[in-house]
Design an enzyme around this catalytic site. Sequence first.
Site, PDB file in Angstrom:
ATOM      1  N   CYS A   1       0.852  -1.190   0.000  1.00  7.60           N
ATOM      2  CA  CYS A   1       0.000   0.000   0.000  1.00  7.60           C
ATOM      3  C   CYS A   1       0.887   1.238   0.000  1.00  7.60           C
ATOM      4  O   CYS A   1       1.867   1.308   0.736  1.00  7.60           O
ATOM      5  CB  CYS A   1      -0.902  -0.004   1.234  1.00  7.60           C
ATOM      6  SG  CYS A   1      -1.852  -1.531   1.385  1.00  7.60           S
TER       7      CYS A   1
ATOM      8  N   SER B   1       2.796  -4.395   3.399  1.00  4.26           N
ATOM      9  CA  SER B   1       3.719  -3.282   3.560  1.00  4.26           C
ATOM     10  C   SER B   1       2.932  -2.025   3.261  1.00  4.26           C
ATOM     11  O   SER B   1       2.062  -2.029   2.393  1.00  4.26           O
ATOM     12  CB  SER B   1       4.892  -3.365   2.575  1.00  4.26           C
ATOM     13  OG  SER B   1       5.604  -4.562   2.736  1.00  4.26           O
ATOM     14  N   CYS B   2       3.217  -0.948   3.979  1.00  5.05           N
ATOM     15  CA  CYS B   2       2.563   0.326   3.715  1.00  5.05           C
ATOM     16  C   CYS B   2       3.626   1.408   3.811  1.00  5.05           C
ATOM     17  O   CYS B   2       4.289   1.534   4.855  1.00  5.05           O
ATOM     18  CB  CYS B   2       1.436   0.573   4.721  1.00  5.05           C
ATOM     19  SG  CYS B   2       0.435   2.028   4.319  1.00  5.05           S
ATOM     20  N   VAL B   3       3.800   2.130   2.722  1.00  2.66           N
ATOM     21  CA  VAL B   3       4.851   3.136   2.677  1.00  2.66           C
ATOM     22  C   VAL B   3       4.300   4.474   2.194  1.00  2.66           C
ATOM     23  O   VAL B   3       3.316   4.514   1.464  1.00  2.66           O
ATOM     24  CB  VAL B   3       6.021   2.696   1.769  1.00  2.66           C
ATOM     25  CG1 VAL B   3       6.689   1.445   2.318  1.00  2.66           C
ATOM     26  CG2 VAL B   3       5.560   2.461   0.347  1.00  2.66           C
TER      27      VAL B   3
END
Length: 129
Positions: A78, A105-107
Site C-alpha cells: 500500500c 507493507s505500507c509506505v
Amino acid sequence: MYKEIIATDQAPAAIGPYSQAVRTGGLLFCSGQIGLDPATGLVASGGVAEQAEQALANLKALLAAAGCGPEHVVKTTCFLRDMADFATFNQVYARHFPGDYPARSCVAVLGLPKDVLVEVEAIAATPGA
C-alpha cells in the site's frame, strides 16, 4: 503456460505499458490500483477514505476476473502520499479484508499516478493452487 494476462472493464484500464493482473504458477499478481472510477475515468471525489474505497473495489474486480476474492490475497503493498492518512486508510482496508489479513507493507511516497492519495497492489494465491 508461462503467464496468463487478466483484464476486466470493471477496473480502470492500464494507463501505461503494464497488465492489470498476471497469473502464473498458482499466483495472481495485481498491478497497483488507484481510486479511479472505471465507469467515469475520474478519481473518486473526497479524501483518502473515498479513494481507498475505490482502489479496493478496483482490486476486488481484478480478483473476481481471475476467480479470486479478498480471502485469496496473501500480500499487499500500500502506498500513501501522506502517512498522516494511515489510520483512516487502515479503517477502510480492514473492512475489505475481514478475518485473516494478508501480509502487508505500507509506505509513504512522494507522488502517485494522477496525483491520487493511495494505491494498493496485491498478490493472491489462486484457488486450487
